[in-house]
Design a protein around this motif. Structure first.
Motif, mmCIF file in Angstrom:
data_model
loop_
_atom_site.group_PDB
_atom_site.id
_atom_site.type_symbol
_atom_site.label_atom_id
_atom_site.label_comp_id
_atom_site.label_asym_id
_atom_site.label_seq_id
_atom_site.Cartn_x
_atom_site.Cartn_y
_atom_site.Cartn_z
ATOM 1 N N ARG A 1 -0.344 0.166 19.584
ATOM 2 C CA ARG A 1 0.753 0.508 17.740
ATOM 3 C C ARG A 1 1.851 1.421 17.438
ATOM 4 N NH1 ARG A 1 -4.671 1.253 14.253
ATOM 5 N NH2 ARG A 1 -6.429 -0.709 15.976
ATOM 6 N N LEU A 2 2.523 1.176 17.161
ATOM 7 C CA LEU A 2 4.066 2.122 16.487
ATOM 8 C C LEU A 2 3.764 2.451 15.870
ATOM 9 C CD1 LEU A 2 6.847 -1.232 16.541
ATOM 10 C CD2 LEU A 2 6.261 0.529 18.246
ATOM 11 N N ASP A 3 2.521 2.335 15.067
ATOM 12 C CA ASP A 3 1.495 3.420 14.223
ATOM 13 C C ASP A 3 1.273 4.808 14.539
ATOM 14 O OD1 ASP A 3 0.174 1.537 13.842
ATOM 15 O OD2 ASP A 3 -0.243 1.811 11.762
ATOM 16 N N ARG B 1 9.505 -4.492 -12.220
ATOM 17 C CA ARG B 1 10.751 -3.112 -11.139
ATOM 18 C C ARG B 1 11.013 -2.450 -11.830
ATOM 19 N NH1 ARG B 1 13.666 -6.232 -15.436
ATOM 20 N NH2 ARG B 1 14.240 -4.680 -17.078
ATOM 21 N N ASN B 2 9.928 -1.781 -12.856
ATOM 22 C CA ASN B 2 9.682 -0.158 -13.093
ATOM 23 C C ASN B 2 8.872 0.499 -12.418
ATOM 24 O OD1 ASN B 2 11.488 -0.894 -14.601
ATOM 25 N ND2 ASN B 2 10.413 0.888 -16.713
ATOM 26 N N ILE B 3 8.110 -0.635 -11.182
ATOM 27 C CA ILE B 3 6.757 0.156 -11.230
ATOM 28 C C ILE B 3 7.029 0.277 -9.512
ATOM 29 C CG2 ILE B 3 4.505 -0.588 -10.215
ATOM 30 C CD1 ILE B 3 3.888 -0.986 -12.834
ATOM 31 N N ARG B 4 6.711 1.658 -8.336
ATOM 32 C CA ARG B 4 6.951 1.118 -7.159
ATOM 33 C C ARG B 4 5.659 1.182 -6.036
ATOM 34 N NH1 ARG B 4 11.739 4.001 -3.217
ATOM 35 N NH2 ARG B 4 10.950 2.806 -1.216
ATOM 36 N N VAL B 5 5.075 0.688 -5.832
ATOM 37 C CA VAL B 5 3.777 1.223 -5.339
ATOM 38 C C VAL B 5 4.127 1.258 -3.728
ATOM 39 C CG1 VAL B 5 2.025 -0.060 -4.386
ATOM 40 C CG2 VAL B 5 2.471 -0.400 -6.763
ATOM 41 N N LEU B 6 3.981 2.171 -3.055
ATOM 42 C CA LEU B 6 4.001 2.512 -1.604
ATOM 43 C C LEU B 6 2.729 2.383 -0.909
ATOM 44 C CD1 LEU B 6 6.749 5.305 -2.551
ATOM 45 C CD2 LEU B 6 7.069 3.671 -1.029
ATOM 46 N N SER B 7 2.612 1.827 -0.299
ATOM 47 C CA SER B 7 1.420 1.858 0.536
ATOM 48 C C SER B 7 1.309 1.539 2.366
ATOM 49 C CB SER B 7 0.783 0.672 0.064
ATOM 50 O OG SER B 7 -0.828 0.556 0.380
ATOM 51 N N PRO B 8 2.339 2.563 2.589
ATOM 52 C CA PRO B 8 2.935 2.254 4.240
ATOM 53 C C PRO B 8 1.170 2.315 4.763
ATOM 54 C CG PRO B 8 3.744 4.691 3.512
ATOM 55 C CD PRO B 8 3.022 3.693 2.454
ATOM 56 N N TYR B 9 0.436 3.103 4.891
ATOM 57 C CA TYR B 9 -1.249 3.089 5.333
ATOM 58 C C TYR B 9 -2.382 2.943 4.864
ATOM 59 C CZ TYR B 9 2.417 6.203 8.952
ATOM 60 O OH TYR B 9 3.831 5.852 9.524
ATOM 61 N N VAL B 10 -2.568 2.408 5.469
ATOM 62 C CA VAL B 10 -3.935 2.010 4.484
ATOM 63 C C VAL B 10 -5.354 2.680 5.487
ATOM 64 C CG1 VAL B 10 -5.348 0.121 2.837
ATOM 65 C CG2 VAL B 10 -2.819 0.496 3.225
ATOM 66 N N GLY B 11 -6.190 3.595 4.806
ATOM 67 C CA GLY B 11 -7.488 3.211 6.320
ATOM 68 C C GLY B 11 -8.443 2.608 5.976
ATOM 69 N N GLY B 12 -8.250 1.285 6.631
ATOM 70 C CA GLY B 12 -8.948 -0.218 6.209
ATOM 71 C C GLY B 12 -9.430 -0.334 5.062
ATOM 72 N N GLY B 13 -9.717 -1.870 5.445
ATOM 73 C CA GLY B 13 -9.238 -2.616 3.746
ATOM 74 C C GLY B 13 -10.661 -3.489 3.366
ATOM 75 N N PHE B 14 -10.292 -4.317 4.099
ATOM 76 C CA PHE B 14 -12.062 -5.213 5.122
ATOM 77 C C PHE B 14 -11.844 -6.115 3.694
ATOM 78 C CE2 PHE B 14 -12.704 -1.032 7.005
ATOM 79 C CZ PHE B 14 -12.722 -1.473 8.389
ATOM 80 N N GLU C 1 -0.241 -2.299 6.378
ATOM 81 C CA GLU C 1 -0.998 -1.738 7.739
ATOM 82 C C GLU C 1 -2.374 -1.309 7.577
ATOM 83 O OE1 GLU C 1 -1.683 -1.729 10.639
ATOM 84 O OE2 GLU C 1 0.459 -1.901 10.908
ATOM 85 N N ILE C 2 -3.090 -2.288 7.324
ATOM 86 C CA ILE C 2 -4.489 -1.479 7.178
ATOM 87 C C ILE C 2 -5.088 -1.113 8.283
ATOM 88 C CG2 ILE C 2 -4.561 -3.104 4.899
ATOM 89 C CD1 ILE C 2 -6.248 -5.048 6.495
ATOM 90 N N GLY C 3 -3.982 -0.739 8.784
ATOM 91 C CA GLY C 3 -5.195 0.111 10.863
ATOM 92 C C GLY C 3 -5.148 -1.508 11.516
ATOM 93 N N VAL C 4 -4.505 -2.043 11.571
ATOM 94 C CA VAL C 4 -4.361 -3.637 12.464
ATOM 95 C C VAL C 4 -3.693 -4.047 13.613
ATOM 96 C CG1 VAL C 4 -6.087 -4.393 10.643
ATOM 97 C CG2 VAL C 4 -4.004 -5.287 11.200
ATOM 98 N N GLY C 5 -3.012 -2.376 13.475
ATOM 99 C CA GLY C 5 -1.557 -3.073 14.661
ATOM 100 C C GLY C 5 -0.656 -4.795 13.259
ATOM 101 N N ALA C 6 -0.530 -4.432 11.977
ATOM 102 C CA ALA C 6 0.538 -5.692 11.735
ATOM 103 C C ALA C 6 1.709 -5.767 11.638
ATOM 104 C CB ALA C 6 0.248 -5.481 10.134
ATOM 105 N N ALA C 7 2.140 -4.203 11.455
ATOM 106 C CA ALA C 7 3.755 -3.953 11.564
ATOM 107 C C ALA C 7 4.193 -4.479 13.576
ATOM 108 C CB ALA C 7 4.373 -2.733 11.337
ATOM 109 N N ALA D 1 -7.943 -7.759 20.497
ATOM 110 C CA ALA D 1 -9.211 -6.980 20.397
ATOM 111 C C ALA D 1 -9.566 -5.993 20.075
ATOM 112 C CB ALA D 1 -9.419 -6.795 22.757
ATOM 113 N N SER D 2 -9.021 -4.846 19.589
ATOM 114 C CA SER D 2 -9.560 -4.133 18.956
ATOM 115 C C SER D 2 -10.107 -4.751 17.876
ATOM 116 C CB SER D 2 -8.248 -3.396 18.633
ATOM 117 O OG SER D 2 -8.057 -2.265 19.503
ATOM 118 N N GLN D 3 -9.382 -5.441 17.151
ATOM 119 C CA GLN D 3 -9.524 -6.610 16.082
ATOM 120 C C GLN D 3 -11.271 -7.396 15.957
ATOM 121 O OE1 GLN D 3 -8.342 -7.780 11.852
ATOM 122 N NE2 GLN D 3 -6.264 -7.827 12.509
ATOM 123 N N LEU D 4 -10.800 -7.475 17.062
ATOM 124 C CA LEU D 4 -12.437 -9.002 16.985
ATOM 125 C C LEU D 4 -12.942 -7.427 17.408
ATOM 126 C CD1 LEU D 4 -10.595 -11.470 19.326
ATOM 127 C CD2 LEU D 4 -11.787 -11.960 17.198
#
Ligand code: MOS
Length: 744
Positions: A12-14, A230-243, A468-474, A641-644
């Motif tokens: 994983r790059l992260d 456009r007045n709202i910026r949501v920053l969510s570069p890392y998510v510690g699990g979503g499910f 990126e909810i912890g799965v290697g999406a990026a 494999a990790s996700q599965l």
């Protein structure tokens, strides 16, 4: 030849940022004047607040403000759910928090304390005294099941489906089973509890939030707080699990934003573990009936699957409990029904394979019981009923490899060693059992917009508002872009998790990777074209007469002639090339509807489980696991494999230990902690052998099918079937705890 990255077990790059603590999650962003919030939860299920005494809390050390319905600034009411506006589908509840004296569930937030420290806020929250007028509440799911009504408004699947006359066929069948199942509610327990850091600057909001849907969160907040998106910026570069638990917008987020606006301070709210249980929905409980009729050779003549689930009166929705029963077995007669009851409880929400996870427990347990009735091997029974086309409507499968999954799985697991007689396999005091079940989850995609930028230094930046909810999406998108452009992985950077990026798909329905991959590939194709066009404008370019070069070695080449992207851009005096790809929701929906009228596509798999059951205590241990999956092309063998594996671990929890306990008198969740709600720990999980068949689906980008959810499906049944084999006892009521097995 360039190295190809797709298919390889790339790290994983992260990974480095996460393991060194450099990665900042939503609750880790420092602001100099940061204030901290804590919630006060209702202690009744339904009624009105008659008085709130917050004097002691206001007087407590470090308290800045206590917000209640008497003094909180107004939010706009939540918009009604509508399929025409998908952002409304992620609203957790329809409650207008702190604008009403009404209480709709036990645990609903009724006040917010803002203080100089999290400790001061939590302490003061305990000092708020709330008096209620209680109204009768309906909170006992089991008692309400007889009042269920047909499920409405599930866009993914109609609530009723019929083929032939299943009841008549069942009555006439030479061999049959007819079983009732119950499954309990489940709650989300991501490692990162839901957390929000909200910062207003005038009418502009910056929000740090772990979310599975930045765009829809932003659009929801814009509506609630009366500012343009456009007045709202949501920053969510890392998510510690979503499910699924971070797919919707819940009270904590709204109240942190409200508190920041009211106090004119940046506010952070980190839910306590109990706070997650009381304000974030979980999986519905269910009762299900599965009845199967068969000829004595095992061919199905009737398949009936009906279910009752629950929503909250103030939100939630139907789940796809009978989904797999529409696709797994050929039967001339099929009857499927999904019903709902509405309770005065927090709404249910998405939780990994919503519907399918518990639906496959019932279906695949019943199929196993039929195999016992027939005296037939359960793998053989499944193979005899493997359909050539989709059973309900004869549509073609784009791709179906369940047969291969069972063959490979049986071999890897050693299924042939199994003595079919219940209780016949022993190891000292342990009764050993082996069970199988099918996994099935539909493939799903959403539109994704991306930009890909190629710099004169040869660097590539992929930008997409995915999660990126912890799965290697990026990481997997970087692999895809590197291959498509023929550049080293190290030169690709993928930017995700920011609402200022091009609008990406939500991380849900196992659809994010395929959704983004389609657009990344399209953008890379455009970029190659643009680079070639640029090169061919120059009389000096070795690509001048070349029409279809190969992307490799950091540029475009045909045979020995060609040049790097850096050379192309430098000669042309260009700093960069940038392209976009993607498309709007309407075009995308039209394509989806067209496809669904022709094909059925899904991920599937075969789950093989070995359990050991203590003869004296009834303790069940899962001792071996083999999962063989058809998820199309494997992009990254390691992250897949990790996700599965993660899905199987979550399924082991569903099978053996997870259960939210709701007090039937008060509607209060009484085990809202990791001490009392048991998720599997390392000691509960054996080595899990995951194998992917790795054949492309012809209709999916790169042939990949999503992997997020399929692996939890079938797990409950594989465990129950193994327990049946070990003990002779069929447990139809999850979780399979030892009290349900004793005496052995
Ligand atoms: Mo998933 S339950 O769509 O996060």
């Amino acid at each position: 030849m360039s190295i190809k990255y797709v298919g390889r077990p790339v790290d994983r790059l992260d990974g480095r940022a996460k393991t060194t603590g450099q990665a900042r999650f939503a609750a880790e962003h420092p602001y100099p004047d940061l204030a901290h919030a804590a919630l006060v939860h209702s202690t009744i299920a339904r009624g009105r607040i008659t008085a709130i005494d917050a004097d002691a809390a206001r007087a407590a050390k470090g308290v800045i403000e206590v917000l209640t319905h008497e003094n909180a600034p107004a939010m706009k009411p939540p918009p009604a759910r509508s399929l025409l506006n998908l952002s409304t589908m992620v609203i957790g509840t329809s409650v207008n928090y702190l604008a009403t004296d009404e209480v709709h569930w036990n645990g609903q937030p009724v006040a917010v304390v803002v203080a100089e420290s999290p400790e001061a806020a939590r302490h003061a929250a305990g000092l708020v005294r709330v008096t209620y007028e209680e109204l009768p509440a309906v909170v006992d799911f089991a008692a309400e099941v007889p009042n269920a009504t047909p499920q409405k408004g599930n866009a993914l699947m109609p609530a009723a489906a019929d083929k032939g006359d299943a009841e008549a066929a069942l009555a006439a069948a030479p061999v049959s089973v007819d079983l009732r199942f119950t499954t309990p509610p489940h709650n989300h327990n991501a490692i990162e509890p839901h957390a929000t850091t909200a910062v207003w600057d005038g009418d502009r909001l910056t929000l740090h939030e772990g979310t599975q849907s930045i765009t829809w969160l932003r659009s929801h907040l814009a509506q609630r707080f009366g500012v343009p998106p456009r007045n709202i910026r949501v920053l969510s570069p890392y998510v510690g699990g979503g499910f699924g638990g971070k797919g919707s917008v819940w009270a904590g987020t709204l109240l942190a934003v409200l508190a920041a606006r009211a106090t004119k301070r940046p506010v952070r709210l980190v839910l306590t573990r109990a706070g997650v249980y009381h304000t974030v929905g979980g999986r519905t409980p269910s009762t299900q009936r599965v009845a199967l009729g068969a000829e004595s050779d095992g061919r199905l003549t009737a398949l009936i699957h009906t279910s009752v689930a629950r929503t909250g009166r103030v939100g939630g929705g139907g789940e796809q409990i009978t989904s797999a029963s529409r696709h797994l077995y050929d039967s001339p007669n099929i009857r499927l029904r999904q019903s709902l009851v509405q309770l005065d409880l927090l709404s249910n929400t998405f939780m990994r394979a919503p519907g399918e996870s518990i639906g496959t427990f019932a279906l695949e347990s019943a199929v196993d019981e039929l195999a016992c009735e027939l005296g037939m091997d359960p793998v053989e029974l499944r193979m005899r009923n493997e359909p050539a086309r989709n059973p309900m409507d004869r549509k073609r499968f784009t791709h179906r490899m369940l047969r291969e999954a069972y063959e490979v799985g049986a071999e890897r697991f050693g299924w042939r060693e199994r003595d079919p007689r219940p209780g016949s396999m022993r190891d000292g005091r342990w009764l050993v059992g082996m069970g199988v079940a099918s996994a099935y989850h539909p493939a799903f995609q959403l539109p994704a917009n991306v930009t890909v930028r190629l710099g004169a230094d040869g660097g590539v930046v992929v930008r997409c508002g995915l999660h990126e909810i912890g799965v290697g999406a990026a990481t997997v998108q970087a692999q895809i872009a590197a291959d498509e452009l023929g550049v080293p992985l190290e030169s690709v950077r993928v930017e995700v998790g920011d609402s200022e990026l091009p609008e990406g798909p939500m991380a849900g329905g196992s659809g994010q990777t395929a959704s983004a991959a389609a657009s990344v590939m399209e953008a890379c194709r455009k970029l190659r074209r643009a680079a070639l066009d640029l090169a061919r404008k120059s009389p000096d370019s070795p690509l001048r007469g070349v029409s279809a070069p190969e992307a490799r070695d950091g540029g475009l080449f045909q045979g020995a002639s060609g040049e790097t992207y850096a050379a192309i851009l430098t000669r042309a005096g260009r700093d960069h090339l940038e392209v976009t790809a993607g498309g709007g929701m309407l075009r995308f929906m039209a394509k989806t509807v067209r496809e669904r009228s022709r094909w059925v596509k899904a991920a599937s798999g075969a789950q093989f489980c070995e359990v050991r059951v203590d003869r004296d205590t009834g303790e069940v241990r899962v001792s071996r696991w083999v999962g063989v999956f058809d998820v199309g092309t494997v992009i990254n063998a390691k992250t897949v494999a990790s996700q599965l594996r993660g899905g199987i671990v979550m399924g082991i929890g569903l099978a053996l230990s997870e259960e939210t306990l709701v007090d039937p008198r008060t509607g209060r969740i009484v085990n809202a902690s990791l001490a009392d709600y048991h998720v599997p720990v390392h000691a509960d999980v054996p080595r899990i052998d995951v194998h992917c068949l790795d054949e492309p689906d012809p209709t999916m980008p790169l042939g990949l099918i999503g992997v997020g959810e399929v692996s939890i499906t079938g797990v409950g049944a594989a465990v129950a079937n193994a327990v049946r084999h070990a003990t002779g006892k069929r447990v139809t009521d999850l979780p399979i705890t030892l009290d349900k097995l004793l005496p052995l």
